[in-house]
Scaffold this active site. Structure first.
Site, PDB file in Angstrom:
ATOM      1  N   VAL A  62     -23.797  43.196  11.231  1.00 57.22           N
ATOM      2  CA  VAL A  62     -24.049  42.975  12.658  1.00 57.22           C
ATOM      3  C   VAL A  62     -23.349  43.987  13.548  1.00 57.22           C
ATOM      4  O   VAL A  62     -23.650  44.066  14.753  1.00 57.22           O
ATOM      5  CB  VAL A  62     -23.662  41.542  13.079  1.00 57.22           C
ATOM      6  CG1 VAL A  62     -24.402  40.518  12.245  1.00 57.22           C
ATOM      7  CG2 VAL A  62     -22.156  41.318  12.999  1.00 57.22           C
ATOM      8  N   ASN A  88     -24.437  33.430  12.992  1.00 57.60           N
ATOM      9  CA  ASN A  88     -23.308  32.768  12.342  1.00 57.60           C
ATOM     10  C   ASN A  88     -22.184  33.729  11.955  1.00 57.60           C
ATOM     11  O   ASN A  88     -21.021  33.327  11.913  1.00 57.60           O
ATOM     12  CB  ASN A  88     -23.808  32.038  11.086  1.00 57.60           C
ATOM     13  CG  ASN A  88     -22.672  31.589  10.191  1.00 57.60           C
ATOM     14  OD1 ASN A  88     -21.938  30.651  10.500  1.00 57.60           O
ATOM     15  ND2 ASN A  88     -22.507  32.290   9.065  1.00 57.60           N
ATOM     16  N   TYR A 168      -9.148  35.861  18.495  1.00 61.65           N
ATOM     17  CA  TYR A 168     -10.331  35.123  18.065  1.00 61.65           C
ATOM     18  C   TYR A 168     -10.865  34.174  19.131  1.00 61.65           C
ATOM     19  O   TYR A 168     -12.066  34.216  19.470  1.00 61.65           O
ATOM     20  CB  TYR A 168     -10.005  34.335  16.798  1.00 61.65           C
ATOM     21  CG  TYR A 168     -11.113  33.426  16.332  1.00 61.65           C
ATOM     22  CD1 TYR A 168     -12.266  33.946  15.750  1.00 61.65           C
ATOM     23  CD2 TYR A 168     -11.008  32.035  16.466  1.00 61.65           C
ATOM     24  CE1 TYR A 168     -13.288  33.106  15.316  1.00 61.65           C
ATOM     25  CE2 TYR A 168     -12.024  31.196  16.033  1.00 61.65           C
ATOM     26  CZ  TYR A 168     -13.152  31.735  15.459  1.00 61.65           C
ATOM     27  OH  TYR A 168     -14.164  30.907  15.035  1.00 61.65           O
ATOM     28  N   LYS A 172     -14.879  33.585  21.338  1.00 65.37           N
ATOM     29  CA  LYS A 172     -15.792  32.444  21.359  1.00 65.37           C
ATOM     30  C   LYS A 172     -16.070  32.000  22.803  1.00 65.37           C
ATOM     31  O   LYS A 172     -17.166  31.530  23.113  1.00 65.37           O
ATOM     32  CB  LYS A 172     -15.214  31.294  20.516  1.00 65.37           C
ATOM     33  CG  LYS A 172     -15.159  31.612  19.029  1.00 65.37           C
ATOM     34  CD  LYS A 172     -16.536  32.004  18.474  1.00 65.37           C
ATOM     35  CE  LYS A 172     -16.513  32.232  16.987  1.00 65.37           C
ATOM     36  NZ  LYS A 172     -17.854  32.595  16.442  1.00 65.37           N
ATOM     37  N   VAL A 201     -13.973  23.999   9.141  1.00 73.49           N
ATOM     38  CA  VAL A 201     -14.816  23.974   7.949  1.00 73.49           C
ATOM     39  C   VAL A 201     -14.049  24.521   6.752  1.00 73.49           C
ATOM     40  O   VAL A 201     -13.366  25.546   6.851  1.00 73.49           O
ATOM     41  CB  VAL A 201     -16.093  24.805   8.159  1.00 73.49           C
ATOM     42  CG1 VAL A 201     -17.063  24.584   7.004  1.00 73.49           C
ATOM     43  CG2 VAL A 201     -16.758  24.474   9.490  1.00 73.49           C
ATOM     44  N   THR A 203     -13.823  26.655   4.220  1.00 72.43           N
ATOM     45  CA  THR A 203     -14.358  27.894   3.672  1.00 72.43           C
ATOM     46  C   THR A 203     -13.198  28.877   3.508  1.00 72.43           C
ATOM     47  O   THR A 203     -12.066  28.596   3.897  1.00 72.43           O
ATOM     48  CB  THR A 203     -15.410  28.519   4.605  1.00 72.43           C
ATOM     49  OG1 THR A 203     -14.773  28.934   5.821  1.00 72.43           O
ATOM     50  CG2 THR A 203     -16.513  27.521   4.939  1.00 72.43           C
ATOM     51  N   ASP A 204     -13.506  30.055   2.983  1.00 71.81           N
ATOM     52  CA  ASP A 204     -12.446  31.053   2.857  1.00 71.81           C
ATOM     53  C   ASP A 204     -11.947  31.512   4.226  1.00 71.81           C
ATOM     54  O   ASP A 204     -10.849  32.027   4.364  1.00 71.81           O
ATOM     55  CB  ASP A 204     -12.900  32.247   2.007  1.00 71.81           C
ATOM     56  CG  ASP A 204     -14.146  32.919   2.528  1.00 71.81           C
ATOM     57  OD1 ASP A 204     -14.687  32.502   3.583  1.00 71.81           O
ATOM     58  OD2 ASP A 204     -14.607  33.885   1.881  1.00 71.81           O
TER      59      ASP A 204
END
Length: 244
Positions: A62, A88, A168, A172, A201, A203-204
């Site tokens: 992306v 995503n 981060y 968002k 979530v 996840t890694d």
């Protein structure tokens, strides 16, 4: 042009993106699995095929204009149009102990990298795929955001929103604002654009803390399959609307 609806999910070779792709596939969508690593994308497609999902791999970085243009060409070749785009793909950027990103010591190169993926990447992909989305009778765009992008919640000392993540979290917030402007631009059209918060979530991305990815995918899948006349320009989690 195929009668079957097509959905492109970026960062879909693992974790939340994979589960969103799997969920849409189980609902009859043909799924374009966007993945920066082509081999991992092909591996995810094989797994989806084994589960009965119609899917194909789309090499997609992306942050690259050339890669995004190539992805758009591939999706057009495969189906002639795009019905759902789920943005995503995202990164957190380097963090200190406890996931902290101290605003007083931020490395601007880290900030630039996170913005390039989490914001510019969404704009880059969305605009490249718009011609194909406009060919759909009911186009849907879902931007994967986070509750840490809620300025209202971040500013409320009585709400727990996790550690300070000064690179981060603002990306968002920026993504949420961009979502609103896309929705405004598409007023009066069939294109619905919303932001989804999946929550924490496992996840890694999070060090496998949080809930299972297949549960976290629920809100994004719901927004991707909204009926005509559904909400647009809003920010949702499983419980409903999140304040900006």
């Amino acid at each position: 042009m195929s009668d079957k609806k097509t959905a492109l999910v970026t960062g879909a070779n693992k974790g939340l993106g994979y589960e969103i792709a799997a969920g849409l596939g189980s609902r009859g969508y043909r799924v374009a699995v966007g993945a920066r690593d082509a081999a991992r994308g092909e591996s995810a497609v094989k797994t989806l095929h084994a589960a009965g999902v119609d899917a194909f791999a789309v090499p997609l970085d992306v942050t690259s204009d050339r890669s995004v243009a190539g992805a758009a060409e591939l999706v057009e070749h495969q189906g002639g149009r795009l019905d759902v785009l789920v943005n995503n793909a995202g990164i957190s950027g380097e963090t200190g102990p406890g996931w902290v990103q101290d605003p007083t010591t931020l490395d601007l190169d880290v900030v630039r990298a996170v913005v390039d993926t989490n914001v510019y990447g969404v704009i880059r992909v969305t605009n490249a795929l718009l011609p194909l989305l406009r060919r759909s009778a009911s186009p849907r765009i879902v931007n994967i955001s986070s509750s840490v992008g809620s300025v209202t919640w971040q500013a409320d000392p009585d709400i727990e929103v996790g550690p300070v993540m000064a690179a981060y979290s603002p990306t968002k917030s920026y993504l949420n604002a961009i979502t609103v402007h896309y929705a405004r631009q598409f007023t009066g059209t069939a294109i619905l654009v919303n932001a989804a918060c999946p929550g924490l979530v496992a996840t890694d991305f999070t060090g496998y803390q949080g809930r299972p990815a297949h549960e976290a995918a629920t809100t994004a899948i719901r927004l991707a399959t909204l009926p005509d006349g559904g909400p647009t320009g809003s920010f949702f989690n499983d419980d409903g609307v999140i304040p900006w």
